[in-house]
Design a protein around this motif. Structure first.
Motif, short mmCIF file in Angstrom:
data_model
loop_
_atom_site.label_atom_id
_atom_site.label_comp_id
_atom_site.label_asym_id
_atom_site.label_seq_id
_atom_site.Cartn_x
_atom_site.Cartn_y
_atom_site.Cartn_z
N ALA A 82 -1.40 -47.09 -16.34
CA ALA A 82 -1.89 -47.99 -17.44
C ALA A 82 -3.45 -48.11 -17.49
O ALA A 82 -3.69 -48.01 -18.85
CB ALA A 82 -1.42 -49.29 -17.10
N LEU A 83 -4.30 -47.58 -16.59
CA LEU A 83 -5.36 -47.87 -16.51
C LEU A 83 -6.09 -46.21 -17.10
O LEU A 83 -7.03 -46.29 -17.72
CB LEU A 83 -6.04 -48.17 -15.12
CG LEU A 83 -5.79 -49.48 -14.71
CD1 LEU A 83 -6.03 -49.82 -13.31
CD2 LEU A 83 -6.88 -50.45 -15.75
N HIS A 84 -5.24 -45.32 -16.53
CA HIS A 84 -6.16 -43.91 -16.61
C HIS A 84 -4.95 -42.96 -17.10
O HIS A 84 -5.45 -41.67 -17.33
CB HIS A 84 -6.50 -43.49 -15.46
CG HIS A 84 -7.41 -44.31 -14.56
ND1 HIS A 84 -8.71 -44.54 -14.97
CD2 HIS A 84 -7.25 -45.37 -13.54
CE1 HIS A 84 -9.45 -45.39 -14.18
NE2 HIS A 84 -8.62 -45.82 -13.29
N SER A 85 -4.05 -43.30 -17.41
CA SER A 85 -3.02 -42.25 -18.37
C SER A 85 -2.46 -41.40 -17.48
O SER A 85 -1.20 -40.69 -17.78
CB SER A 85 -3.68 -41.65 -19.50
OG SER A 85 -4.36 -40.65 -19.17
N ARG A 86 -3.11 -40.88 -16.23
CA ARG A 86 -2.27 -39.99 -15.33
C ARG A 86 -2.80 -40.19 -14.02
O ARG A 86 -3.80 -40.80 -13.98
CB ARG A 86 -2.56 -38.45 -15.84
CG ARG A 86 -3.93 -37.89 -15.69
CD ARG A 86 -4.14 -36.48 -16.00
NE ARG A 86 -5.40 -35.85 -15.52
CZ ARG A 86 -6.35 -35.80 -16.14
NH1 ARG A 86 -6.27 -36.08 -17.55
NH2 ARG A 86 -7.66 -35.10 -15.90
#
Length: 247
Positions: A82-86
């Motif tokens: 959710a914070l960094h996409s991966r």
């Protein structure tokens, strides 16, 4: 050997990050520009580490984590996504080391070591491996121990779990051409590892040896940073790091 620049946004997950090697690794990687997400059960300590990293200009977040609970590991990864996409890197660092001779029959502590040191590592692998394979790259760093290379009295079960971590790491390395796999095997290192559980005399001996000989946790963190920073075509398979005076 040439190293790469820091990640362009993918998260570095670190378990057992509230102290010791995990904390030092979080601070070191954040200082190099990696976005780190810290997990552990002691959320107050996690928050203090995150505050320190942010004050120093790094990118850090944290979430409560119990590596023995697969659902908790899944939630930890979801927070990072959710914070960094991966998720680009997982550092499987959480571990316990209650020392005692086998005839003491401290079975609950045997099970704890199996659950945290081995099952916890497998839980991390199970959660991030599909994500890394889908994105076409990733790096799993498993923190083992020199006790995964040798067996000493009072450390038989601990050694068994660390031998197992090395075995599953080598298996994954051979199975995957997408995910890099690194085993870090530290010797005596200044941390809280010998502070909990175990036979009183055995733990006291380990604490004394660590005070006398122990590596700073930052030395192990720098070894992890070296492995992580290599180009994707380079897989540093294993690093063994000991104090010079350790036999």
């Amino acid at each position: 050997m040439t190293t790469t620049t820091p990640h362009d946004g993918g998260a570095v997950l670190i378990t057992g990050a509230s102290s010791g090697i995990g904390e030092a690794t979080a601070r070191h990687l954040a200082s190099l520009g990696y976005p780190v997400v810290l997990g552990a059960r002691r959320t107050d300590k996690l928050a203090a580490v995150v505050d320190g990293i942010r004050t120093a200009g790094g990118r850090a977040d944290c979430a409560e984590l119990d590596v023995t609970d697969l659902a908790s590991v899944q939630a930890f990864a979801e927070t990072a996504l959710a914070l960094h996409s991966r998720i680009d890197v997982l550092v499987n660092n959480a571990g316990v080391m209650p020392l005692s001779q086998l005839n003491a029959l401290r079975i609950d502590e045997w099970n704890q070591m199996i659950d945290v040191n081995l099952r916890g590592t497998l839980h991390g692998l199970a959660v991030v491996l599909p994500l890394m394979e889908a994105q076409g790259h990733g790096h799993i760093v498993n923190v083992a121990s020199v006790s995964g290379h040798r067996v000493d009295p009072t450390a038989a079960v601990y050694s068994a779990t660390k031998f197992a971590v090395r075995a599953l790491s080598e298996g994954l390395r051979q199975e995957s051409t997408v995910v890099r796999v690194t085993v870090i095997s530290p010797g005596l290192t200044v941390s809280e590892l010998a502070d909990r559980g175990g036979d009183e005399a055995s733990q006291a001996a380990a604490q004394a040896a660590t005070r006398q000989l122990g590596l700073p946790a930052s030395a192990v963190a720098e070894a992890i940073g070296y492995a992580v920073a290599q180009p994707r075509s380079v897989d540093v398979n294993e690093i063994v790091i000991r104090p010079t005076l350790q036999g």
